[in-house]
Design a protein around this motif. Structure first.
Motif, PDB file in Angstrom:
ATOM      1  N   GLU A 184      34.644 -18.387  81.506  1.00 62.80           N
ATOM      2  CA  GLU A 184      33.353 -18.328  82.180  1.00 62.80           C
ATOM      3  C   GLU A 184      32.955 -16.889  82.490  1.00 62.80           C
ATOM      4  OE1 GLU A 184      31.201 -20.398  86.020  1.00 62.80           O
ATOM      5  OE2 GLU A 184      32.796 -21.477  84.965  1.00 62.80           O
ATOM      6  N   GLY A 185      33.950 -16.034  82.683  1.00 61.24           N
ATOM      7  CA  GLY A 185      33.639 -14.612  82.893  1.00 61.24           C
ATOM      8  C   GLY A 185      32.904 -14.034  81.700  1.00 61.24           C
ATOM      9  N   LYS A 186      33.350 -14.414  80.505  1.00 61.07           N
ATOM     10  CA  LYS A 186      32.672 -13.960  79.285  1.00 61.07           C
ATOM     11  C   LYS A 186      31.284 -14.581  79.194  1.00 61.07           C
ATOM     12  CE  LYS A 186      32.473 -11.605  75.511  1.00 61.07           C
ATOM     13  NZ  LYS A 186      32.502 -10.126  75.573  1.00 61.07           N
ATOM     14  N   ALA A 240      25.534 -14.130  79.382  1.00 62.36           N
ATOM     15  CA  ALA A 240      24.308 -14.669  79.982  1.00 62.36           C
ATOM     16  C   ALA A 240      23.468 -13.550  80.588  1.00 62.36           C
ATOM     17  CB  ALA A 240      24.658 -15.707  81.057  1.00 62.36           C
ATOM     18  N   ALA A 241      24.121 -12.601  81.239  1.00 64.66           N
ATOM     19  CA  ALA A 241      23.398 -11.487  81.860  1.00 64.66           C
ATOM     20  C   ALA A 241      22.697 -10.626  80.808  1.00 64.66           C
ATOM     21  CB  ALA A 241      24.355 -10.629  82.681  1.00 64.66           C
ATOM     22  N   GLN A 277      27.127 -24.992  84.060  1.00 68.24           N
ATOM     23  CA  GLN A 277      26.779 -25.341  82.680  1.00 68.24           C
ATOM     24  C   GLN A 277      25.599 -24.500  82.194  1.00 68.24           C
ATOM     25  OE1 GLN A 277      26.391 -29.712  83.268  1.00 68.24           O
ATOM     26  NE2 GLN A 277      27.764 -29.885  81.512  1.00 68.24           N
ATOM     27  N   HIS A 278      24.661 -24.204  83.079  1.00 67.96           N
ATOM     28  CA  HIS A 278      23.519 -23.360  82.722  1.00 67.96           C
ATOM     29  C   HIS A 278      23.982 -21.964  82.281  1.00 67.96           C
ATOM     30  CE1 HIS A 278      20.081 -25.854  83.498  1.00 67.96           C
ATOM     31  NE2 HIS A 278      20.424 -26.091  84.751  1.00 67.96           N
ATOM     32  N   ILE A 279      25.052 -21.487  82.876  1.00 66.68           N
ATOM     33  CA  ILE A 279      25.568 -20.159  82.514  1.00 66.68           C
ATOM     34  C   ILE A 279      26.018 -20.164  81.054  1.00 66.68           C
ATOM     35  CG2 ILE A 279      27.404 -18.468  82.915  1.00 66.68           C
ATOM     36  CD1 ILE A 279      27.302 -19.265  85.885  1.00 66.68           C
ATOM     37  N   ALA A 307      19.887 -12.921  86.271  1.00 63.76           N
ATOM     38  CA  ALA A 307      18.434 -12.859  86.083  1.00 63.76           C
ATOM     39  C   ALA A 307      17.934 -11.428  85.908  1.00 63.76           C
ATOM     40  CB  ALA A 307      17.726 -13.514  87.269  1.00 63.76           C
ATOM     41  N   LYS A 308      18.626 -10.474  86.543  1.00 60.50           N
ATOM     42  CA  LYS A 308      18.228  -9.060  86.444  1.00 60.50           C
ATOM     43  C   LYS A 308      18.921  -8.351  85.278  1.00 60.50           C
ATOM     44  CE  LYS A 308      17.332  -8.667  91.412  1.00 60.50           C
ATOM     45  NZ  LYS A 308      17.810  -8.091  92.706  1.00 60.50           N
TER      46      LYS A 308
END
Length: 226
Positions: free
Chosen positions: A105-107, A112-113, A150-152, A201-202
């Motif tokens: 999830e870190g990846k 995602a960012a 899950q969105h991530i 988001a940023k």
């Protein structure tokens, strides 16, 4: 006081039955269990459920699966069917999965960012708003918490990463079932969902990862100190 009934997946029930089998048969460390094919017939379950159960039992050192040779009892003491040992086994298992979750999830957070689209930002924002409503009304937030994560993976836009996540999603769901019935796990990590989202988001990778790791640290500390 009536306690909330804990939901159990098929693989959890299978793992319990295998532990009972070891105990009833008096098997010791190094003893061989029936083959995977025999176990599916004995237990009346599919291969996928058995596979998940064996992964769990390996993670808590109860069995060892040796390719081409079979399934063996790994620790003759760890299968003792007592409440204390079951909790210790669950803690050990969750910590193993947490290591995997941090990496995977870190990846996903990092990607995602970098890649998240405006459409997916809005979906995550709506998810957080729903999370806030559930939290403020004192409702169970486990399902919406799982949905947020899950969105991530969706925002990471990497089909292979998402596929790997899906392959162990049943194991990761253990965190969202309130491990040991500990509701504080969700309460303590709640604020970091907002700060993690802000970083994604940023498109601020470092901030997003920092907030994600704070969340994982809280989960780890909660599990270790339960």
């Amino acid at each position: 006081m009536i306690q909330k009934v804990k939901k159990q997946n098929v693989h959890e029930l299978v793992s319990e039955e295998i532990q009972k089998y070891i105990e009833v048969k008096g098997l010791q460390e190094g003893d061989k269990l029936p083959s995977a094919e025999e176990l599916t017939k004995l237990l009346g379950v599919g291969r996928s459920s058995l596979r998940e159960a064996l992964r769990y039992l390996e993670a808590i050192d109860i069995v060892k699966v040796v390719n081409g040779k079979g399934i063996f009892v790994n620790d003759s003491e760890s299968y003792r069917y007592s409440g204390k040992v079951k909790i210790e086994n669950e803690k050990k298992f969750l910590l193993h999965i947490l290591d995997v979750r941090r990496a995977l999830e870190g990846k996903a957070v990092e990607l995602a960012a970098i890649r998240i689209s405006n459409e997916k930002i809005e979906k995550m924002r709506q998810c957080l708003e729903e999370y806030d409503v559930c939290k403020n009304r004192g409702l169970d937030t486990s399902a919406i918490d799982y949905k947020f994560h899950q969105h991530i993976y969706d925002a990471a836009a990497n089909p292979l990463l998402h596929s790997v996540y899906e392959s162990i999603s049943e194991l990761i769901k253990r965190f969202f079932a309130g491990p040991f019935g500990v509701k504080e796990l969700f309460d303590n990590t709640y604020p970091f969902h907002r700060t993690l989202f802000d970083g994604i988001a940023k498109h601020d990778v470092q901030h997003a990862l920092a907030e994600f790791n704070k969340m994982m640290d809280i989960i780890e500390e909660t599990i270790r100190h339960y």
